[in-house]
Design a protein around this motif. Structure first.
Motif, PDB file in Angstrom:
ATOM      1  N   PHE A 425       0.835  -1.201   0.000  1.00  0.00           N
ATOM      2  CA  PHE A 425       0.000   0.000   0.000  1.00  0.00           C
ATOM      3  C   PHE A 425       0.871   1.252   0.000  1.00  0.00           C
ATOM      4  CE2 PHE A 425       0.670  -1.371   4.354  1.00  0.00           C
ATOM      5  CZ  PHE A 425       1.054  -0.211   5.003  1.00  0.00           C
ATOM      6  N   THR A 426       0.262   2.352  -0.382  1.00  0.00           N
ATOM      7  CA  THR A 426       0.996   3.619  -0.478  1.00  0.00           C
ATOM      8  C   THR A 426       0.880   4.382   0.830  1.00  0.00           C
ATOM      9  OG1 THR A 426       0.478   3.723  -2.831  1.00  0.00           O
ATOM     10  CG2 THR A 426       1.277   5.740  -1.796  1.00  0.00           C
ATOM     11  N   ARG A 427       2.009   4.883   1.292  1.00  0.00           N
ATOM     12  CA  ARG A 427       2.045   5.660   2.533  1.00  0.00           C
ATOM     13  C   ARG A 427       2.097   7.140   2.163  1.00  0.00           C
ATOM     14  NH1 ARG A 427       5.933   1.990   6.509  1.00  0.00           N
ATOM     15  NH2 ARG A 427       5.065  -0.033   5.866  1.00  0.00           N
ATOM     16  N   TYR A 428       0.947   7.773   2.145  1.00  0.00           N
ATOM     17  CA  TYR A 428       0.863   9.176   1.735  1.00  0.00           C
ATOM     18  C   TYR A 428       1.242  10.098   2.894  1.00  0.00           C
ATOM     19  CZ  TYR A 428      -1.672   7.506  -2.357  1.00  0.00           C
ATOM     20  OH  TYR A 428      -2.021   6.865  -3.517  1.00  0.00           O
ATOM     21  N   LEU A 429       2.094  11.059   2.593  1.00  0.00           N
ATOM     22  CA  LEU A 429       2.473  12.051   3.604  1.00  0.00           C
ATOM     23  C   LEU A 429       1.401  13.136   3.645  1.00  0.00           C
ATOM     24  CD1 LEU A 429       6.323  12.271   3.001  1.00  0.00           C
ATOM     25  CD2 LEU A 429       5.027  10.716   4.478  1.00  0.00           C
ATOM     26  N   LEU A 430       0.278  12.775   4.227  1.00  0.00           N
ATOM     27  CA  LEU A 430      -0.890  13.646   4.350  1.00  0.00           C
ATOM     28  C   LEU A 430      -1.394  13.539   5.792  1.00  0.00           C
ATOM     29  CD1 LEU A 430      -2.651  12.536   1.035  1.00  0.00           C
ATOM     30  CD2 LEU A 430      -1.492  14.719   1.396  1.00  0.00           C
ATOM     31  N   THR A 431      -2.544  14.119   6.049  1.00  0.00           N
ATOM     32  CA  THR A 431      -3.130  13.982   7.380  1.00  0.00           C
ATOM     33  C   THR A 431      -3.768  12.602   7.532  1.00  0.00           C
ATOM     34  OG1 THR A 431      -5.275  14.840   6.676  1.00  0.00           O
ATOM     35  CG2 THR A 431      -3.643  16.452   7.456  1.00  0.00           C
ATOM     36  N   VAL A 432      -4.048  12.235   8.789  1.00  0.00           N
ATOM     37  CA  VAL A 432      -4.766  10.980   9.044  1.00  0.00           C
ATOM     38  C   VAL A 432      -6.110  11.008   8.326  1.00  0.00           C
ATOM     39  CG1 VAL A 432      -5.853   9.562  10.823  1.00  0.00           C
ATOM     40  CG2 VAL A 432      -3.626  10.645  11.265  1.00  0.00           C
ATOM     41  N   ARG A 433      -6.771  12.149   8.366  1.00  0.00           N
ATOM     42  CA  ARG A 433      -8.078  12.313   7.716  1.00  0.00           C
ATOM     43  C   ARG A 433      -7.989  11.997   6.223  1.00  0.00           C
ATOM     44  NH1 ARG A 433     -12.306  15.569   9.234  1.00  0.00           N
ATOM     45  NH2 ARG A 433     -10.951  16.616  10.755  1.00  0.00           N
ATOM     46  N   ASP A 434      -6.983  12.575   5.551  1.00  0.00           N
ATOM     47  CA  ASP A 434      -6.842  12.374   4.103  1.00  0.00           C
ATOM     48  C   ASP A 434      -6.465  10.937   3.788  1.00  0.00           C
ATOM     49  OD1 ASP A 434      -7.433  15.023   3.546  1.00  0.00           O
ATOM     50  OD2 ASP A 434      -5.348  15.662   3.665  1.00  0.00           O
ATOM     51  N   ASN A 435      -5.552  10.355   4.557  1.00  0.00           N
ATOM     52  CA  ASN A 435      -5.104   8.991   4.286  1.00  0.00           C
ATOM     53  C   ASN A 435      -6.249   7.986   4.346  1.00  0.00           C
ATOM     54  OD1 ASN A 435      -2.152   8.036   3.888  1.00  0.00           O
ATOM     55  ND2 ASN A 435      -1.953   9.844   5.200  1.00  0.00           N
ATOM     56  N   GLU A 447     -17.556  11.363  10.487  1.00  0.00           N
ATOM     57  CA  GLU A 447     -18.206  10.210  11.109  1.00  0.00           C
ATOM     58  C   GLU A 447     -17.736   8.902  10.488  1.00  0.00           C
ATOM     59  OE1 GLU A 447     -22.718   8.353  11.657  1.00  0.00           O
ATOM     60  OE2 GLU A 447     -22.435  10.358  10.795  1.00  0.00           O
ATOM     61  N   ASN A 448     -17.680   8.848   9.146  1.00  0.00           N
ATOM     62  CA  ASN A 448     -17.250   7.624   8.467  1.00  0.00           C
ATOM     63  C   ASN A 448     -15.764   7.337   8.690  1.00  0.00           C
ATOM     64  OD1 ASN A 448     -19.747   6.965   7.407  1.00  0.00           O
ATOM     65  ND2 ASN A 448     -19.435   8.119   5.514  1.00  0.00           N
ATOM     66  N   ILE A 449     -14.951   8.381   8.726  1.00  0.00           N
ATOM     67  CA  ILE A 449     -13.513   8.201   8.952  1.00  0.00           C
ATOM     68  C   ILE A 449     -13.265   7.631  10.346  1.00  0.00           C
ATOM     69  CG2 ILE A 449     -11.307   9.397   9.212  1.00  0.00           C
ATOM     70  CD1 ILE A 449     -12.256  11.328   7.007  1.00  0.00           C
ATOM     71  N   LEU A 464      -7.623  13.773  13.787  1.00  0.00           N
ATOM     72  CA  LEU A 464      -7.708  13.432  12.363  1.00  0.00           C
ATOM     73  C   LEU A 464      -6.839  14.342  11.510  1.00  0.00           C
ATOM     74  CD1 LEU A 464     -11.514  12.679  11.847  1.00  0.00           C
ATOM     75  CD2 LEU A 464      -9.647  11.098  12.332  1.00  0.00           C
ATOM     76  N   ASP A 465      -6.565  15.539  11.988  1.00  0.00           N
ATOM     77  CA  ASP A 465      -5.774  16.497  11.208  1.00  0.00           C
ATOM     78  C   ASP A 465      -4.276  16.419  11.496  1.00  0.00           C
ATOM     79  OD1 ASP A 465      -7.956  17.686   9.819  1.00  0.00           O
ATOM     80  OD2 ASP A 465      -8.515  18.706  11.673  1.00  0.00           O
ATOM     81  N   THR A 466      -3.872  15.421  12.266  1.00  0.00           N
ATOM     82  CA  THR A 466      -2.439  15.227  12.506  1.00  0.00           C
ATOM     83  C   THR A 466      -1.748  14.842  11.201  1.00  0.00           C
ATOM     84  OG1 THR A 466      -2.781  14.557  14.793  1.00  0.00           O
ATOM     85  CG2 THR A 466      -0.730  13.865  13.737  1.00  0.00           C
ATOM     86  N   LYS A 467      -0.622  15.491  10.930  1.00  0.00           N
ATOM     87  CA  LYS A 467       0.123  15.237   9.685  1.00  0.00           C
ATOM     88  C   LYS A 467       1.067  14.054   9.893  1.00  0.00           C
ATOM     89  CE  LYS A 467       0.093  20.188   8.610  1.00  0.00           C
ATOM     90  NZ  LYS A 467      -0.391  20.654   9.924  1.00  0.00           N
ATOM     91  N   MET A 494     -13.494   2.161   4.965  1.00  0.00           N
ATOM     92  CA  MET A 494     -14.089   3.489   4.816  1.00  0.00           C
ATOM     93  C   MET A 494     -15.345   3.451   3.941  1.00  0.00           C
ATOM     94  SD  MET A 494     -14.023   6.754   5.253  1.00  0.00           S
ATOM     95  CE  MET A 494     -14.847   8.110   4.427  1.00  0.00           C
ATOM     96  N   GLY A 495     -16.447   3.926   4.482  1.00  0.00           N
ATOM     97  CA  GLY A 495     -17.669   4.105   3.703  1.00  0.00           C
ATOM     98  C   GLY A 495     -18.507   2.875   3.484  1.00  0.00           C
ATOM     99  N   GLY A 496     -18.050   1.700   3.912  1.00  0.00           N
ATOM    100  CA  GLY A 496     -18.870   0.497   3.787  1.00  0.00           C
ATOM    101  C   GLY A 496     -18.983  -0.026   2.375  1.00  0.00           C
TER     102      GLY A 496
END
Length: 582
Positions: A425-435, A447-449, A464-467, A494-496
């Protein structure tokens, strides 16, 4: 004519999102091309009025006009540079969007093909020169207008013989431009693969992924030699070309010096015989070399840089033109439900592979069924997952999704069915929310995240906004391999999605931790359709059916008890690992 057609294509491409900056920049360039002639002409008028002892007020007016035009010329370069950069930004935005659309439509298997990656390198090179090609052609059009309708009429008014001096040097430069434009393009095309290797070896030293190994194994000299070997080869190849080109350019410079000296002698002769005055002498000595230089630029650009850029940009256009009018926005993906999937004699071989990664696979899964695909590393499990989820297309056989051939279903709709946790899998250097959120973008909500993170059993003392990624963010954090794997699982949850596809979801944890996770998986998988891929037997007891793979083929299929009774591959794997789970 081909260059003009390409230019029209480029202008049409940028017109919709950048027409104002384009028109403004063309106007600025046109003004800038006329300014040198205005400076020379105003200088001529001032000197002539001064020589003829005209009234002081007229001389002062001429001097003021000359100074004003000189001032405008001095600040013009800064204005031109400012709007040129704005134009480059806008152009890159537009044409990078075209390239993104084309790459989005590209088949996944293309990225495993070395020839495609060579082609992509040429496409990116063409994309990089697009703004400069537009600049060059605009300059040619503007210079042609100024030279033909402004400068040459002023020179012809003095003597038609001066045209000979204007065109001698540019004609020789045309020969050089034609000679080396194609040679330069073909040379860069020939070293595309070597350039990619040099980039790869060079980037190893700045890569976080490789920095540990280089230090642990003391491999810095090994990779330095690899990189320097490629770098020296490329330098030698390009230096040989540039040396040959420089030889001819030196000859051109000597010819230019002779032409300039001839012009000076001719003008002194005309001045001595009083055919011209001092003002006209200064005017001609400024404008003729400038005009000759502009004609030289016209010819060199048309048959040199513009031609080379044309060849590079043509690679870009040929690749992106087919998708230029398509939207990059994915289709809405909530409407399709999963019923069943069937694979009939499916085989797949990677573009650069010698053997099939999977061979003659016939496999199916129904709604609500949990299937485990087991096998040793290299047995073809991950490739099978990519075929099931539509990432790869079979080289042989057919895949049916809800009784429709998967090739006839938009890939956006297919991808929406599956919540996938890949082994690689890809490890994106983004926030927890975005990943986590882009696991199902259409259902991206807090809510879904949070629900997906709970299902993945991901516990972090962060928001969730932690980078994620200290090398990119000063306030970022780094995650362990196991934590990253839970982020990957959260994306899948995510999202069912209708079907969960989990590829080696416990690869980064030891068997004892895996035992803890298995009980959690039992809860998560309850009532869901799922495909579980692993080389460990822990998943097997969670499944309705077990499929055993070896060397790209399905060698056994059945329940846990049925396969143990066969005393085959599964029994061998089970007996080798059972002590870890008892």
């Amino acid at each position: 004519m081909k260059v003009i057609k390409q230019y029209i294509w480029l202008i049409k491409g940028i017109w919709k999102k950048g027409k104002y900056i384009l028109c403004l920049y063309i106007a600025i360039c046109l003004f800038g091309s006329i300014v040198p002639t205005l400076v020379s002409y105003s200088q001529r008028v001032f000197v002539s009025e001064l020589e003829n002892s005209t009234s002081f007020s007229v001389v002062l007016l001429c001097l003021s006009t000359y100074v004003c035009i000189k001032f405008i010329r001095s600040v013009y370069q800064y204005v031109d540079s400012f709007f040129a950069h704005k134009f480059i930004y806008r152009t890159n935005l537009v044409f990078n969007e075209f390239l993104t659309k084309a790459l989005y439509k590209e088949r996944q298997q293309s990225f495993y093909d070395s020839s495609f990656n060579d082609q992509l390198n040429c496409v990116v090179r063409g994309y990089g020169v697009i703004p400069f090609q537009i600049f060059a052609i605009n300059e040619i059009i503007i210079l042609l207008f100024v030279v033909v309708f402004v400068q040459i009429p002023l020179i012809l008014n003095v003597s038609p013989y001066l045209l000979i001096i204007i065109i001698i040097d540019p004609i020789f430069s045309l020969f050089i431009a034609r000679k080396f434009a194609r040679e330069g393009y073909e040379m860069e095309l020939a070293v595309t693969r070597e350039q990619r290797k040099e980039n790869y070896y060079g980037n190893i030293f700045s890569s976080k992924a490789h920095s540990r190994d280089i230090r642990v194994f003391g491999a810095q000299n090994f990779f330095l030699e690899k990189w320097s070997g490629q770098y020296n080869y490329l330098c030698k190849t390009r230096n040989e070309f540039e040396s040959k080109k420089q030889h001819w350019q030196t000859v051109s410079s000597l010819l230019g010096f002779l032409v300039d000296s001839t012009l000076l002698v001719f003008l002194f002769y005309e001045l001595y015989n009083k055919h011209i005055n001092i003002g006209t002498f200064i005017f001609l000595y400024n404008i003729i070399p400038a005009t000759s230089s502009q004609v030289k630029t016209l010819l060199q650009s048309s048959f040199g840089d513009i031609y080379t850029n044309y060849l590079n940009i043509e690679n870009y256009i040929n690749y992106v033109a087919k998708t230029k009018s398509e939207s990059v926005t994915p289709l809405l993906r909530e409407n399709m439900e999963f019923e069943k999937l069937e694979m009939n004699n499916v085989s797949y071989k990677y573009p650069s592979g010698q053997d099939h990664a999977v061979k003659n696979i016939s496999f199916g899964i129904k709604k609500g069924e949990i299937v485990s695909i087991l096998g040793y590393n290299g047995s073809g499990k991950t490739t099978l997952v990519k075929l099931i989820t539509g990432v790869l297309s079979p080289t042989q056989g057919d895949i049916y999704l809800n009784r429709k051939n998967i090739q006839d279903i938009p890939k956006e709709s297919v991808s929406a069915l599956y919540g996938i946790a890949y082994q690689e899998f890809t490890r994106y250097l983004l926030t927890v929310r975005d990943n986590v959120g882009f696991g199902f973008i259409e259902k991206d909500s807090e809510e879904n995240i949070k629900k997906a993170l709970r299902e993945a059993d991901m516990k972090l003392p962060v928001t969730l906004d932690t980078k994620i990624g200290k090398e990119l963010y000063s306030d970022g954090i780094d995650l362990s391999g196991g934590q990253w794997q839970k982020i990957d699982l959260a994306r899948a949850y995510m999202g069912g999605h209708c079907v969960l596809v989990l590829d080696e979801p416990t690869a980064s944890v030891d068997p004892f931790k895996e035992i803890e996770m298995l009980s959690h998986f039992r809860t998560i998988l309850q009532g869901r359709t799922a495909i579980l891929i692993s080389h460990r037997i822990g998943f097997a007891r969670l499944c309705d059916r077990i499929v055993m793979m070896d060397k790209g083929e399905i060698v056994e299929s059945g329940t846990h008890d049925e396969l143990l009774n066969k005393n085959g591959f599964y029994s061998e794997l089970f007996n080798a690992q059972k002590e870890l789970y008892q």
